[in-house]
Design a protein around this motif. Structure first.
Motif: not given
Length: 150
Positions: A99-107
């Motif tokens: 989820v943290v990696a997915m959030t990084w991708f979003h950013m």
């Protein structure tokens, strides 16, 4: 008292979490595809550039950002619900990392949108196609973590 409320509303919270995740993932899959076409079919300052920027802005601001926030809020509510997470297992940590990696991708996608606004088309369509695979890999990690609970 709050923990009792979380336990009582568990199925509602879980349902809203899944709905939020689906909306977020749709945007995470679609925005890089828009970037591919934006890069390959337009040049800065053209009318089509403006159309792509409008589509990208609306997708990010109206769908992706709210659904990411809702995913996090409902996910944290699930984490706080008594008896849901076994912290002695590996799966909560692998899911969390995903989820943290997915959030990084979003950013990262949000930053690339700002590149287009600035007229910076330096990344290629191929780069966006490759990056478009990241949410799929992360989704697999997250789903296996939660369902298989390894």
């Amino acid at each position: 008292m709050i923990l009792d409320w979380l336990a009582d509303s568990y199925l509602w919270t879980k349902s809203l979490h899944v709905i939020s995740v689906i909306a977020w993932m749709a945007g995470l899959f679609y925005l890089p595809r828009l970037f591919v076409h934006h890069t390959e079919q337009t040049t800065p300052g053209t009318e089509m550039d403006g159309v792509f920027q409008m589509m990208e802005r609306k997708l990010l601001k109206l769908i992706m950002n709210p659904s990411m926030i809702a995913t996090w809020l409902f996910g944290l509510a699930l984490v706080l619900t008594p008896g849901i997470v076994d912290w002695g297992s590996v799966w909560p940590y692998t899911k969390g990392a995903g989820v943290v990696a997915m959030t990084w991708f979003h950013m990262w996608l949000a930053a690339r949108r700002k590149d287009f606004i600035a007229g910076d088309f330096r990344l290629t369509g191929r780069t966006y196609r490759i990056m478009n695979e990241l949410p799929t890999v992360l989704m697999i990690l997250i789903v296996f973590s939660v369902i298989l609970r390894f």
